[in-house]
Design a protein around this motif. Sequence first.
Motif, PDB file in Angstrom:
ATOM      1  N   UNK A 169       7.335  -3.428  -9.385  1.00 57.98           N
ATOM      2  CA  UNK A 169       6.181  -3.552  -8.502  1.00 57.98           C
ATOM      3  C   UNK A 169       4.947  -3.012  -9.226  1.00 57.98           C
ATOM      4  N   UNK A 170       4.274  -3.832 -10.030  1.00 59.03           N
ATOM      5  CA  UNK A 170       3.100  -3.355 -10.776  1.00 59.03           C
ATOM      6  C   UNK A 170       2.028  -2.833  -9.826  1.00 59.03           C
ATOM      7  N   UNK A 171       1.289  -1.829 -10.270  1.00 65.84           N
ATOM      8  CA  UNK A 171       0.196  -1.284  -9.464  1.00 65.84           C
ATOM      9  C   UNK A 171      -1.089  -2.042  -9.764  1.00 65.84           C
ATOM     10  N   UNK A 172      -1.875  -2.277  -8.719  1.00 67.32           N
ATOM     11  CA  UNK A 172      -3.121  -3.018  -8.856  1.00 67.32           C
ATOM     12  C   UNK A 172      -4.275  -2.200  -8.274  1.00 67.32           C
ATOM     13  N   UNK A 173      -5.497  -2.481  -8.713  1.00 65.07           N
ATOM     14  CA  UNK A 173      -6.661  -1.761  -8.170  1.00 65.07           C
ATOM     15  C   UNK A 173      -6.755  -1.954  -6.652  1.00 65.07           C
ATOM     16  N   UNK A 174      -7.256  -0.927  -5.978  1.00 68.43           N
ATOM     17  CA  UNK A 174      -7.391  -0.975  -4.527  1.00 68.43           C
ATOM     18  C   UNK A 174      -8.802  -0.588  -4.117  1.00 68.43           C
ATOM     19  N   UNK A 175      -9.151  -0.988  -2.898  1.00 72.53           N
ATOM     20  CA  UNK A 175     -10.445  -0.630  -2.331  1.00 72.53           C
ATOM     21  C   UNK A 175     -10.290  -0.575  -0.816  1.00 72.53           C
ATOM     22  N   UNK A 176     -10.878   0.415  -0.152  1.00 70.38           N
ATOM     23  CA  UNK A 176     -10.695   0.537   1.299  1.00 70.38           C
ATOM     24  C   UNK A 176     -11.238  -0.640   2.093  1.00 70.38           C
ATOM     25  N   UNK A 177     -12.114  -1.456   1.515  1.00 70.25           N
ATOM     26  CA  UNK A 177     -12.674  -2.605   2.239  1.00 70.25           C
ATOM     27  C   UNK A 177     -11.786  -3.846   2.164  1.00 70.25           C
ATOM     28  N   UNK A 178     -10.722  -3.795   1.333  1.00 68.64           N
ATOM     29  CA  UNK A 178      -9.970  -5.018   1.063  1.00 68.64           C
ATOM     30  C   UNK A 178      -8.488  -4.881   1.392  1.00 68.64           C
ATOM     31  N   UNK A 179      -7.904  -6.008   1.776  1.00 72.67           N
ATOM     32  CA  UNK A 179      -6.456  -6.149   1.903  1.00 72.67           C
ATOM     33  C   UNK A 179      -5.997  -7.163   0.871  1.00 72.67           C
ATOM     34  N   UNK A 180      -4.882  -6.866   0.206  1.00 72.91           N
ATOM     35  CA  UNK A 180      -4.341  -7.766  -0.806  1.00 72.91           C
ATOM     36  C   UNK A 180      -3.519  -8.845  -0.118  1.00 72.91           C
ATOM     37  N   UNK A 181      -3.936 -10.114  -0.271  1.00 72.93           N
ATOM     38  CA  UNK A 181      -3.263 -11.228   0.395  1.00 72.93           C
ATOM     39  C   UNK A 181      -2.186 -11.862  -0.460  1.00 72.93           C
ATOM     40  N   UNK A 182      -2.479 -12.100  -1.733  1.00 75.68           N
ATOM     41  CA  UNK A 182      -1.549 -12.847  -2.585  1.00 75.68           C
ATOM     42  C   UNK A 182      -1.603 -12.330  -4.006  1.00 75.68           C
ATOM     43  N   UNK A 183      -0.439 -12.315  -4.654  1.00 76.63           N
ATOM     44  CA  UNK A 183      -0.305 -11.917  -6.055  1.00 76.63           C
ATOM     45  C   UNK A 183       0.524 -12.974  -6.760  1.00 76.63           C
ATOM     46  N   UNK A 184      -0.042 -13.614  -7.774  1.00 79.26           N
ATOM     47  CA  UNK A 184       0.668 -14.654  -8.525  1.00 79.26           C
ATOM     48  C   UNK A 184       0.667 -14.286  -9.994  1.00 79.26           C
ATOM     49  N   UNK A 185       1.851 -14.301 -10.611  1.00 81.87           N
ATOM     50  CA  UNK A 185       1.989 -13.855 -12.006  1.00 81.87           C
ATOM     51  C   UNK A 185       2.058 -15.032 -12.962  1.00 81.87           C
ATOM     52  N   UNK A 186       1.439 -14.843 -14.109  1.00 80.07           N
ATOM     53  CA  UNK A 186       1.516 -15.818 -15.199  1.00 80.07           C
ATOM     54  C   UNK A 186       1.773 -15.056 -16.493  1.00 80.07           C
ATOM     55  N   UNK A 187       2.917 -15.316 -17.136  1.00 81.90           N
ATOM     56  CA  UNK A 187       3.249 -14.661 -18.401  1.00 81.90           C
ATOM     57  C   UNK A 187       2.503 -15.363 -19.539  1.00 81.90           C
ATOM     58  N   UNK A 188       1.765 -14.595 -20.312  1.00 79.69           N
ATOM     59  CA  UNK A 188       0.991 -15.156 -21.415  1.00 79.69           C
ATOM     60  C   UNK A 188       1.631 -14.893 -22.772  1.00 79.69           C
TER      61      UNK A 188
END
Length: 475
Positions: free
Chosen positions: A378-397
């Motif tokens: 479960x990678x950690x991502x930046x957060x902000x109190x004004x936002x909710x995270x809706x979708x996370x899509x991964x692409x291996x480069x």
Amino acid sequence: MWYLCVFFHRLLDYRKAEVEALAKLFGAFEGEEESFHSLEWKLPLHHHPDCPYHFVNLPSEQIASNIAKRSILVKGIYELWGEGSSYEELEEAIKSYPEDLKAPYMTSDSTFRIIIDSFGNSLTFQEQNERILKFAFIPFKGKVNLKKPDHKFWFMETDNYGSKNNGLPPVAEKRIFFGREIGTADRKLLPTYQLKSRNYLGPTAMDAEMAFLMANQALAAPGKLVYDPFVGTGSILVAAAHFGAITMVVRDGRGPDCNVWSNFKQYGLPMPVGLLRADNNLPPWRPGLKEMFDAIICDPPYGVRAGGRKSGGRKLLKGVVAPYTVPDDKRIGHIPSTAPYSLAECVHDLLDLAAQMLVMGGRLVFFYPVLSEDASSEPSFPEHPCFSLLAVSEQILSFRYSRFLLTMVKTGSYTKEVAEEATKMHLDFKENHVKWLEEGNLHSAVFCPNDLQTDVVKESKSNSDPSRKYRGKYV
């Protein structure tokens, strides 16, 4: 109502997220809370989650049609008349489908066509004709029209190819589907906007397919104002403009005939509303200006193909020299001093900008990199109190790092207290995250020494099996 949704077998992690976004755009979640909406999904019997066939519950046929026609990764959406593991089961299922639902599409004054499709196996022309003849039991009264039929019906099958899967997701048992076409994707869109035919192109230009996916995630539509604070050649904004959105660019280009504007002109799209050349670290907005954009879509610089820079210079940032004002006679053509702009600071500024400038319910869509050795399940991502995270899509480069497409929705108002909380969240995130994030030196972290790369390749080859195996969602 449940529909059969068939995807193209690519960018597997992006598929459902795109359909969810388009369902929101076309009104599938009217009256529901933004942060809680989702579609119901089911898998066909014996199918792997990465297979192209999925059942999705949508409110109406019109919404299903709109999603299919606009989606980049949906091949088609169908009203399923029957399915089975054999032709006998399929025939029985079709005969059991309610007559009142079938009758409107089998009248004598209508035309029809049956199309054969398969996944995991190629069918010859003779095999396709043999399968079409198996549907003689359906009482079609109209005539066949192969060019412009009133109704299209699809016969689709997945082959139980077993171990010889040719890199495709495993199927435990053969499955056959028959249904009426509700809507299909316009795949002519991508060849039209392919980068190799673009007038103005740069090393960081976003691939057309990915740009359209980002525009869909941001719900780009007529009347919406879309902004890209890290625009290069305008690829993302071109995609948003294709869907009718009003766009704003932040730079010009290489002269009067080769710039961001020429890319919009090439495709006959509405020109951006204005040109703004500014530093994302020092936003030019007048004090008090808020909630201006409907969506912010961008690919921040994280130091692989291009690194971030901000104005000010090293001496100014270190306090060696005091801030200065450029004299009026030197402002034309003035190029300010710059300093490195770390990924951590860049993303913090982006979230702060979006919190101030997005309307309530507006979307922020951006890419974020993660190193493979630092990424947990479960990678950690930046957060902000004004936002909710809706979708996370991964692409291996590469074998060293991936990038995630993050879709956030603004759910809270921006205040002084929120800004202070956001700064604290940012500092905590930066402290607990990997070192390369703050240094902005992702390039050296990604491209390891040649001897290490060689060892990894040798180990991979020594452990490889001669038969091609399913490679997961990144095929």
